[in-house]
Design a protein around this motif. Structure first.
Motif, PDB file in Angstrom:
ATOM      1  N   TYR A 227       0.871  -1.190   0.000  1.00  0.00           N
ATOM      2  CA  TYR A 227       0.000   0.000   0.000  1.00  0.00           C
ATOM      3  C   TYR A 227       0.900   1.231   0.000  1.00  0.00           C
ATOM      4  CZ  TYR A 227       1.134  -0.483   4.979  1.00  0.00           C
ATOM      5  OH  TYR A 227       1.812  -0.637   6.171  1.00  0.00           O
ATOM      6  N   PRO A 228       0.386   2.383  -0.491  1.00  0.00           N
ATOM      7  CA  PRO A 228       1.248   3.579  -0.549  1.00  0.00           C
ATOM      8  C   PRO A 228       1.771   3.906   0.857  1.00  0.00           C
ATOM      9  CG  PRO A 228      -0.880   3.974  -1.617  1.00  0.00           C
ATOM     10  CD  PRO A 228      -0.984   2.641  -0.948  1.00  0.00           C
ATOM     11  N   PRO A 229       3.057   4.220   0.972  1.00  0.00           N
ATOM     12  CA  PRO A 229       3.621   4.470   2.306  1.00  0.00           C
ATOM     13  C   PRO A 229       2.847   5.546   3.073  1.00  0.00           C
ATOM     14  CG  PRO A 229       5.362   4.332   0.677  1.00  0.00           C
ATOM     15  CD  PRO A 229       4.072   4.304  -0.085  1.00  0.00           C
ATOM     16  N   VAL A 230       2.659   5.291   4.367  1.00  0.00           N
ATOM     17  CA  VAL A 230       1.972   6.225   5.255  1.00  0.00           C
ATOM     18  C   VAL A 230       3.023   7.201   5.787  1.00  0.00           C
ATOM     19  CG1 VAL A 230       0.650   6.411   7.396  1.00  0.00           C
ATOM     20  CG2 VAL A 230       0.399   4.367   5.941  1.00  0.00           C
ATOM     21  N   HIS A 231       2.848   8.496   5.525  1.00  0.00           N
ATOM     22  CA  HIS A 231       3.862   9.492   5.889  1.00  0.00           C
ATOM     23  C   HIS A 231       3.264  10.437   6.928  1.00  0.00           C
ATOM     24  CE1 HIS A 231       6.847  12.819   4.360  1.00  0.00           C
ATOM     25  NE2 HIS A 231       7.236  12.256   5.481  1.00  0.00           N
ATOM     26  N   LEU A 232       3.797  10.430   8.142  1.00  0.00           N
ATOM     27  CA  LEU A 232       3.246  11.249   9.227  1.00  0.00           C
ATOM     28  C   LEU A 232       4.335  12.119   9.838  1.00  0.00           C
ATOM     29  CD1 LEU A 232       1.501   8.239  11.036  1.00  0.00           C
ATOM     30  CD2 LEU A 232       0.391   9.798   9.424  1.00  0.00           C
ATOM     31  N   GLY A 234       5.204  15.318  12.886  1.00  0.00           N
ATOM     32  CA  GLY A 234       4.757  16.181  13.966  1.00  0.00           C
ATOM     33  C   GLY A 234       5.968  16.974  14.411  1.00  0.00           C
ATOM     34  N   GLU A 235       5.825  17.728  15.476  1.00  0.00           N
ATOM     35  CA  GLU A 235       6.984  18.475  15.939  1.00  0.00           C
ATOM     36  C   GLU A 235       8.018  17.488  16.465  1.00  0.00           C
ATOM     37  OE1 GLU A 235       8.247  22.067  18.906  1.00  0.00           O
ATOM     38  OE2 GLU A 235       6.126  21.689  18.594  1.00  0.00           O
ATOM     39  N   ASP A 236       9.232  17.542  15.934  1.00  0.00           N
ATOM     40  CA  ASP A 236      10.336  16.687  16.385  1.00  0.00           C
ATOM     41  C   ASP A 236      10.190  15.218  16.010  1.00  0.00           C
ATOM     42  OD1 ASP A 236      11.540  18.890  17.472  1.00  0.00           O
ATOM     43  OD2 ASP A 236      10.773  18.547  19.492  1.00  0.00           O
ATOM     44  N   ILE A 237       9.250  14.883  15.130  1.00  0.00           N
ATOM     45  CA  ILE A 237       9.147  13.473  14.722  1.00  0.00           C
ATOM     46  C   ILE A 237       8.590  13.373  13.306  1.00  0.00           C
ATOM     47  CG2 ILE A 237       6.843  13.224  15.795  1.00  0.00           C
ATOM     48  CD1 ILE A 237       7.693  10.254  16.399  1.00  0.00           C
ATOM     49  N   GLU A 238       9.122  12.407  12.538  1.00  0.00           N
ATOM     50  CA  GLU A 238       8.607  12.120  11.203  1.00  0.00           C
ATOM     51  C   GLU A 238       8.729  10.612  11.017  1.00  0.00           C
ATOM     52  OE1 GLU A 238       9.614  13.042   6.472  1.00  0.00           O
ATOM     53  OE2 GLU A 238      10.928  13.844   8.016  1.00  0.00           O
ATOM     54  N   VAL A 239       7.645   9.977  10.509  1.00  0.00           N
ATOM     55  CA  VAL A 239       7.714   8.531  10.269  1.00  0.00           C
ATOM     56  C   VAL A 239       7.096   8.196   8.920  1.00  0.00           C
ATOM     57  CG1 VAL A 239       7.518   8.028  12.754  1.00  0.00           C
ATOM     58  CG2 VAL A 239       5.487   7.894  11.327  1.00  0.00           C
ATOM     59  N   VAL A 240       7.566   7.093   8.330  1.00  0.00           N
ATOM     60  CA  VAL A 240       6.976   6.552   7.107  1.00  0.00           C
ATOM     61  C   VAL A 240       6.861   5.050   7.318  1.00  0.00           C
ATOM     62  CG1 VAL A 240       7.189   6.347   4.600  1.00  0.00           C
ATOM     63  CG2 VAL A 240       8.227   8.271   5.743  1.00  0.00           C
ATOM     64  N   ILE A 241       5.687   4.508   6.979  1.00  0.00           N
ATOM     65  CA  ILE A 241       5.460   3.078   7.233  1.00  0.00           C
ATOM     66  C   ILE A 241       4.767   2.446   6.036  1.00  0.00           C
ATOM     67  CG2 ILE A 241       4.276   1.392   8.739  1.00  0.00           C
ATOM     68  CD1 ILE A 241       4.155   3.692  10.874  1.00  0.00           C
ATOM     69  N   THR A 242       5.269   1.278   5.591  1.00  0.00           N
ATOM     70  CA  THR A 242       4.521   0.462   4.626  1.00  0.00           C
ATOM     71  C   THR A 242       4.892  -0.993   4.872  1.00  0.00           C
ATOM     72  OG1 THR A 242       3.908   0.154   2.307  1.00  0.00           O
ATOM     73  CG2 THR A 242       6.233   0.603   2.737  1.00  0.00           C
ATOM     74  N   HIS A 243       4.244  -1.896   4.131  1.00  0.00           N
ATOM     75  CA  HIS A 243       4.586  -3.314   4.202  1.00  0.00           C
ATOM     76  C   HIS A 243       4.985  -3.791   2.812  1.00  0.00           C
ATOM     77  CE1 HIS A 243       2.791  -3.380   8.193  1.00  0.00           C
ATOM     78  NE2 HIS A 243       3.166  -4.647   8.350  1.00  0.00           N
ATOM     79  N   GLY A 244       5.965  -4.696   2.772  1.00  0.00           N
ATOM     80  CA  GLY A 244       6.360  -5.309   1.506  1.00  0.00           C
ATOM     81  C   GLY A 244       5.819  -6.724   1.447  1.00  0.00           C
ATOM     82  N   HIS A 245       6.501  -7.574   0.660  1.00  0.00           N
ATOM     83  CA  HIS A 245       6.008  -8.940   0.473  1.00  0.00           C
ATOM     84  C   HIS A 245       6.881  -9.964   1.194  1.00  0.00           C
ATOM     85  CE1 HIS A 245       3.304  -7.612  -2.795  1.00  0.00           C
ATOM     86  NE2 HIS A 245       4.230  -6.676  -2.923  1.00  0.00           N
ATOM     87  N   PHE A 343      -4.917   8.095  10.674  1.00  0.00           N
ATOM     88  CA  PHE A 343      -4.681   7.796   9.259  1.00  0.00           C
ATOM     89  C   PHE A 343      -5.493   6.561   8.838  1.00  0.00           C
ATOM     90  CE2 PHE A 343      -2.706   5.823   5.656  1.00  0.00           C
ATOM     91  CZ  PHE A 343      -2.349   6.886   4.843  1.00  0.00           C
ATOM     92  N   LEU A 344      -5.434   5.508   9.652  1.00  0.00           N
ATOM     93  CA  LEU A 344      -6.137   4.273   9.293  1.00  0.00           C
ATOM     94  C   LEU A 344      -7.659   4.488   9.264  1.00  0.00           C
ATOM     95  CD1 LEU A 344      -3.967   1.699  11.288  1.00  0.00           C
ATOM     96  CD2 LEU A 344      -4.024   1.991   8.799  1.00  0.00           C
ATOM     97  N   HIS A 345      -8.160   5.335  10.158  1.00  0.00           N
ATOM     98  CA  HIS A 345      -9.594   5.648  10.133  1.00  0.00           C
ATOM     99  C   HIS A 345      -9.976   6.374   8.848  1.00  0.00           C
ATOM    100  CE1 HIS A 345     -11.317   4.259  13.874  1.00  0.00           C
ATOM    101  NE2 HIS A 345     -10.217   4.634  14.519  1.00  0.00           N
ATOM    102  N   LYS A 346      -9.077   7.250   8.397  1.00  0.00           N
ATOM    103  CA  LYS A 346      -9.394   8.052   7.204  1.00  0.00           C
ATOM    104  C   LYS A 346      -9.136   7.298   5.899  1.00  0.00           C
ATOM    105  CE  LYS A 346      -8.350  12.533   9.275  1.00  0.00           C
ATOM    106  NZ  LYS A 346      -7.134  13.283   9.585  1.00  0.00           N
ATOM    107  N   HIS A 347      -8.346   6.227   5.950  1.00  0.00           N
ATOM    108  CA  HIS A 347      -7.985   5.499   4.724  1.00  0.00           C
ATOM    109  C   HIS A 347      -8.356   4.022   4.861  1.00  0.00           C
ATOM    110  CE1 HIS A 347      -5.452   9.117   4.685  1.00  0.00           C
ATOM    111  NE2 HIS A 347      -5.549   9.049   3.379  1.00  0.00           N
ATOM    112  N   PRO A 348      -9.650   3.716   4.768  1.00  0.00           N
ATOM    113  CA  PRO A 348     -10.079   2.322   4.979  1.00  0.00           C
ATOM    114  C   PRO A 348      -9.453   1.344   3.984  1.00  0.00           C
ATOM    115  CG  PRO A 348     -11.917   3.719   4.220  1.00  0.00           C
ATOM    116  CD  PRO A 348     -10.789   4.624   4.567  1.00  0.00           C
ATOM    117  N   GLU A 349      -9.133   1.838   2.740  1.00  0.00           N
ATOM    118  CA  GLU A 349      -8.557   0.900   1.749  1.00  0.00           C
ATOM    119  C   GLU A 349      -7.175   0.417   2.218  1.00  0.00           C
ATOM    120  OE1 GLU A 349      -7.143   4.902   0.905  1.00  0.00           O
ATOM    121  OE2 GLU A 349      -9.115   4.139   1.398  1.00  0.00           O
ATOM    122  N   THR A 350      -6.381   1.326   2.810  1.00  0.00           N
ATOM    123  CA  THR A 350      -5.069   0.916   3.358  1.00  0.00           C
ATOM    124  C   THR A 350      -5.276  -0.019   4.547  1.00  0.00           C
ATOM    125  OG1 THR A 350      -3.952   2.931   2.624  1.00  0.00           O
ATOM    126  CG2 THR A 350      -2.961   1.776   4.465  1.00  0.00           C
TER     127      THR A 350
END
Length: 617
Positions: A227-232, A234-245, A343-350
């Protein structure tokens, strides 16, 4: 008693700061090295200088940094920040424990924590120049090996404000070395991912990132994510999360712009926070391992006064965010709990794709749990008496200055294992012996890791069954003969890691040992040559009719000689995975059914030089 009775001040010798750094460079920059490895000291020197310029950018001063590496190996870093205050120029470059980093107001969250970095660069360079320009006034100070030799002030200069540092690493400390530009570029790319909008030019080539960590993940994905990487952020923090195969978990973690290759408290909290948030989102008590298997993610946090576990800052030890703030752990877990859940609430397809993946992971794990239990029991019994493993005393998980030197050689056949075992350093070098060719595990499920005794013992020896946190050796070194069979064994082992433990490769722990192909000697001197060119050079230099021996296999090299190749002069090729190497295609080509094509490729590429690994990975 003929002993010295009086023990006065004259017996205590304080090393001057530069002598101390020059005598114990490892305390300041990790290992020296010759440039063939990304963590060699010469790259740490560039990093220490660059950190100061990046800190200026983080504070809001200067949009670009120029790095040049000249043919004579002089490195110059020029930023366009405020410029070091002119009156402090000498102190900044040569007085220990001076630097603005102590005053938390000037630099809230910087990497160059203790003001040692630039002094270490100065002490370890045979030529060092620092120049600062502030509003038309400039001052330049030159040093050699930490000793000041010139100090020039100018006014009315038309240059932009900023600081320039130029240095030439001292070959009397580092030995002969070369900069490999791919390592410099990879380091610079990381700086740009962490500082979106900062342009860093390396010998004129510009690197810049618009999307920060998202760019980092997309550059390093060896596959199309689920799924397209989730990019979040905030102040002093940045994360990106996805899953591969694939199997395993992959994390890129950073603290204040520092790539913490060995993780630490922030990475542990990130792993925990991902599992916790996702389980709570689905209101199901999934196993954390099922949530995280195949995850590919990146995290960057900014921490006030971080505590690193070593001067090279590869592992974060801090528990606290700041004097009164929450712990690093709570800060990260709380951020994910809010932002990832939203994010997960707003993106049910992910959320749907992710849940299916977790259920698949669970199904597979349950299918192998019975066999896993038996295999673990067997590994436990064997580990007390693991004939395949000749262990070393110091491991990566130990609190020991030499923990990062720990390595394990995976080798095949009694003669090769014998030579390595006799000549190794028993403190830091372990040997794991394979019996003949390992199984081709291409296309098989993880079940095989438990069913196959050799693979099961290997994962137990490395201690990577659960995750990478307790990996026992910093370097896993494949040591096989330089012939068709040896190359095939290499491929089979790479397949094992690519398929089941890709994070071993992604986090830079897998290496190939280069062994010499020739010995050229006359009465006075012996040279070991790793390629046809080196052999030719040795023949030319050693004069008429030297004795030339061609080594066909590791077993032919005596234990005494082997010391040469796994000691200070060891040559290792790191196995790397990038976007350009889609794992599935690589495995299909090397380990799939097309064996005639593959055999032709292997034989065609089995040139006499030992650098053919580049064609494989």
């Amino acid at each position: 008693m003929g002993m010295v009775a009086d023990y006065g001040d004259e017996h205590i010798r304080t090393l001057d700061w530069k002598e101390h750094i020059r005598r114990r460079p490892g305390m300041y920059i990790g290992k020296l090295g010759d440039g063939t490895s990304a963590d060699d000291g010469i790259y740490i020197l560039i990093k220490e200088v660059l950190d100061n310029s990046v800190d200026e950018y983080m504070m809001g001063f200067g949009k670009s940094i120029d790095i040049t590496i000249a043919d004579d190996k002089t490195v110059t870093v020029r930023d366009y920040g405020r410029g070091v205050p002119l009156g402090k120029l000498v102190d900044v470059a040569s007085k220990m424990n001076t630097g603005a980093k102590y005053d938390s107001k000037a630099f809230k969250k910087s990497v160059g924590l203790n003001g040692v970095g630039i002094k270490a660069v100065n002490a370890l360079s045979d030529a060092f120049l620092i120049r600062s320009v502030r509003d038309g006034e400039a001052r330049s100070v030159r040093f050699e090996k930490g000793n000041e030799i010139a100090d020039v002030s100018e006014s009315g200069v038309g240059e932009k404000n900023g600081t320039m540092v130029s240095f030439h690493a001292d070959e009397s400390v580092f030995g002969s070395y070369d900069f490999h530009m791919e390592y410099v570029e990879s380091m610079v790319r990381n700086y740009t991912y962490l500082n979106a909008g900062l342009t860093i030019r390396v010998n004129g080539q510009a690197f810049v990132s618009k999307n920060g960590l998202l760019d980092l993940l997309q550059e390093n994905l060896g596959e199309e994510p689920l799924y397209p990487p989730v990019h979040l952020s905030g102040e002093d923090i940045e994360v990106v999360i996805t899953h591969g195969h694939g199997y395993g978990e992959t994390y890129y973690s950073f603290v204040n712009g520092q790539h913490t290759t060995q993780g630490g408290t922030h990475q542990t909290a990130f792993r925990e926070g991902i599992a916790k948030t996702i389980k709570e989102f689905y209101k199901k008590d999934y196993d954390a391992a099922d949530v995280r298997t195949s995850v590919i993610a990146a995290i960057s946090v900014k921490v006030e006064e971080p505590m690193f576990e070593s001067q090279t800052k590869t592992k974060l030890g801090s528990k606290e965010m700041g004097p009164n703030g929450p712990t690093v752990r709570n800060f990260i877990v709380d951020f994910l709990k809010t932002e990832l859940d939203n994010f997960l609430h707003k993106h049910p397809e992910t959320a749907d794709i992710l849940q299916k993946k977790i259920q698949e992971n669970e199904k597979e794990r349950k299918a192998i749990s019975g066999i896993q239990k038996k295999a673990r029991e067997m590994a436990k019994k064997v580990s007390l008496n693991n004939k395949k493993l000749r262990d070393c005393r110091i491991h990566l998980t130990d609190k020991n200055d030499r923990a990062e030197e720990s390595m394990i050689f995976i080798t095949e056949g009694n003669s090769a294992s014998g030579s390595i075992t006799k000549s190794r350093d028993v403190n830091t070098q372990a040997v794991f012996s394979l019996r003949g060719k390992p199984l081709n595990c291409f296309g098989l499920t993880k079940k095989i890791v438990y069913e196959n005794e050799e693979f099961n013992l290997l994962q137990a020896a490395l201690n990577i069954e659960e995750d990478m946190d307790n990996l026992r050796y910093n370097k896993i070194v494949v040591a096989t003969d330089a012939d068709v069979d040896g190359m095939h064994i290499r491929l089979l082992l790479m397949t094992f890691f690519l398929q089941f433990f890709p994070e071993v490769i992604r986090s830079g722990h897998l290496y190939i040992l280069q062994t010499p192909l020739f010995r050229v000697r006359n009465r006075r001197e012996t040279r070991y040559c790793y390629s046809e060119e080196e052999r030719q050079r040795a023949v030319d230099q050693l004069g008429p009719n030297p004795e030339i021996t061609r080594f066909k296999g590791l077993g032919e090299i005596s234990a005494d000689e082997f010391k040469e190749f796994i000691g200070e002069n060891m040559r290792l090729d790191k196995v790397r995975l990038t976007k350009e190497d889609p794992v599935a295609d690589l495995l299909e080509f090397y380990m799939g059914k097309n064996s005639m094509e593959r055999q032709g490729f292997i034989i065609g590429n089995l040139r006499i030089e030992a650098d053919y690994v580049d064609n494989l990975i």
